[in-house]
Design a protein around this motif. Sequence first.
Motif, PDB file in Angstrom:
ATOM      1  N   THR A   1      33.140  81.757  59.281  1.00  0.00           N
ATOM      2  CA  THR A   1      34.236  80.519  59.706  1.00  0.00           C
ATOM      3  C   THR A   1      33.894  79.664  58.289  1.00  0.00           C
ATOM      4  N   THR A   2      34.744  78.465  57.825  1.00  0.00           N
ATOM      5  CA  THR A   2      34.241  77.330  57.141  1.00  0.00           C
ATOM      6  C   THR A   2      34.559  76.177  57.428  1.00  0.00           C
ATOM      7  N   ARG A   3      34.349  74.856  56.696  1.00  0.00           N
ATOM      8  CA  ARG A   3      34.280  73.626  56.873  1.00  0.00           C
ATOM      9  C   ARG A   3      34.620  73.148  55.522  1.00  0.00           C
ATOM     10  N   LYS A   4      35.370  72.196  55.599  1.00  0.00           N
ATOM     11  CA  LYS A   4      35.305  72.165  54.359  1.00  0.00           C
ATOM     12  C   LYS A   4      34.862  70.124  54.492  1.00  0.00           C
ATOM     13  N   MET A   5      33.302  69.567  53.770  1.00  0.00           N
ATOM     14  CA  MET A   5      32.768  68.714  54.633  1.00  0.00           C
ATOM     15  C   MET A   5      31.248  68.540  52.607  1.00  0.00           C
ATOM     16  N   MET A   6      30.853  67.726  52.658  1.00  0.00           N
ATOM     17  CA  MET A   6      29.806  67.499  51.294  1.00  0.00           C
ATOM     18  C   MET A   6      30.297  67.230  50.519  1.00  0.00           C
TER      19      MET A   6
ATOM     20  N   THR B   1      26.068  79.757  62.502  1.00  0.00           N
ATOM     21  CA  THR B   1      25.175  78.724  61.534  1.00  0.00           C
ATOM     22  C   THR B   1      25.774  78.394  60.613  1.00  0.00           C
ATOM     23  N   ILE B   2      25.284  77.870  59.859  1.00  0.00           N
ATOM     24  CA  ILE B   2      25.337  77.323  58.219  1.00  0.00           C
ATOM     25  C   ILE B   2      24.954  77.877  57.264  1.00  0.00           C
ATOM     26  N   PHE B   3      24.888  78.900  56.760  1.00  0.00           N
ATOM     27  CA  PHE B   3      24.051  79.941  55.493  1.00  0.00           C
ATOM     28  C   PHE B   3      24.612  79.791  54.245  1.00  0.00           C
ATOM     29  N   ALA B   4      25.737  79.549  53.760  1.00  0.00           N
ATOM     30  CA  ALA B   4      26.022  79.045  52.331  1.00  0.00           C
ATOM     31  C   ALA B   4      27.320  77.941  51.984  1.00  0.00           C
TER      32      ALA B   4
ATOM     33  N   HIS C   1      29.896  74.651  46.728  1.00  0.00           N
ATOM     34  CA  HIS C   1      29.391  73.030  45.875  1.00  0.00           C
ATOM     35  C   HIS C   1      31.234  72.730  44.564  1.00  0.00           C
ATOM     36  N   SER C   2      31.208  72.409  44.609  1.00  0.00           N
ATOM     37  CA  SER C   2      32.351  71.791  43.949  1.00  0.00           C
ATOM     38  C   SER C   2      31.420  71.925  42.220  1.00  0.00           C
ATOM     39  N   ASP C   3      31.003  71.319  41.957  1.00  0.00           N
ATOM     40  CA  ASP C   3      29.647  71.884  40.616  1.00  0.00           C
ATOM     41  C   ASP C   3      29.264  72.895  40.567  1.00  0.00           C
ATOM     42  N   MET C   4      28.671  73.503  42.037  1.00  0.00           N
ATOM     43  CA  MET C   4      27.093  74.041  41.558  1.00  0.00           C
ATOM     44  C   MET C   4      27.798  75.607  41.863  1.00  0.00           C
ATOM     45  N   GLY C   5      28.899  75.877  42.832  1.00  0.00           N
ATOM     46  CA  GLY C   5      29.521  77.159  43.463  1.00  0.00           C
ATOM     47  C   GLY C   5      29.010  77.024  43.631  1.00  0.00           C
ATOM     48  N   LEU C   6      28.670  78.563  44.245  1.00  0.00           N
ATOM     49  CA  LEU C   6      28.416  79.089  45.867  1.00  0.00           C
ATOM     50  C   LEU C   6      26.740  79.447  45.690  1.00  0.00           C
ATOM     51  N   MET C   7      26.085  78.400  46.960  1.00  0.00           N
ATOM     52  CA  MET C   7      24.809  78.604  47.756  1.00  0.00           C
ATOM     53  C   MET C   7      24.617  78.848  48.788  1.00  0.00           C
ATOM     54  N   LEU C   8      23.072  79.897  48.563  1.00  0.00           N
ATOM     55  CA  LEU C   8      22.310  79.587  49.590  1.00  0.00           C
ATOM     56  C   LEU C   8      21.764  78.617  50.235  1.00  0.00           C
ATOM     57  N   LYS C   9      21.761  78.355  51.943  1.00  0.00           N
ATOM     58  CA  LYS C   9      20.832  77.525  52.671  1.00  0.00           C
ATOM     59  C   LYS C   9      19.495  78.458  52.620  1.00  0.00           C
ATOM     60  N   GLY C  10      18.583  77.120  52.541  1.00  0.00           N
ATOM     61  CA  GLY C  10      17.098  77.985  51.844  1.00  0.00           C
ATOM     62  C   GLY C  10      16.438  76.575  52.315  1.00  0.00           C
ATOM     63  N   ALA C  11      15.880  77.548  54.053  1.00  0.00           N
ATOM     64  CA  ALA C  11      15.119  76.799  54.409  1.00  0.00           C
ATOM     65  C   ALA C  11      13.471  78.104  54.897  1.00  0.00           C
TER      66      ALA C  11
END
Length: 107
Positions: A22-27, A37-40, A43-53
């Motif tokens: 699922t997706t949600r526009k934000m940030m 659970t958000i995993f990626a 970003h409008s400037d950086m492209g597709l990014m993974l969440k890293g914890a």
Amino acid sequence: MSVTAEEIAFATELFSDLGSITTRKMMGGLCLYHDGTIFAIIHSDMGLMLKGAGAFQGMLEAEGCTRWTYQREGGKPTSMPYWTMPDGALDDPEIACDWARRALDHL
């Protein structure tokens, strides 16, 4: 700049082997979720990014991934918990899903 419909379609197709996405526009971009659970993000400037914890951050650094940081005028640099995708992951859904599963395992 906003995220395009084509970018959203690309990301959801790339991670389709994970199952329900699922997706949600934000940030200023778009968040991608697997089972809530958000995993990626896209970003409008950086492209597709993974969440890293946790320990996953070290894995991403070892792959040469770049962490999203920004600085507001007069402020200190701020690091966000999102990293560029590893080499090859944007061209191969199997590799992309493997990295997404790693991200999800560390959240």
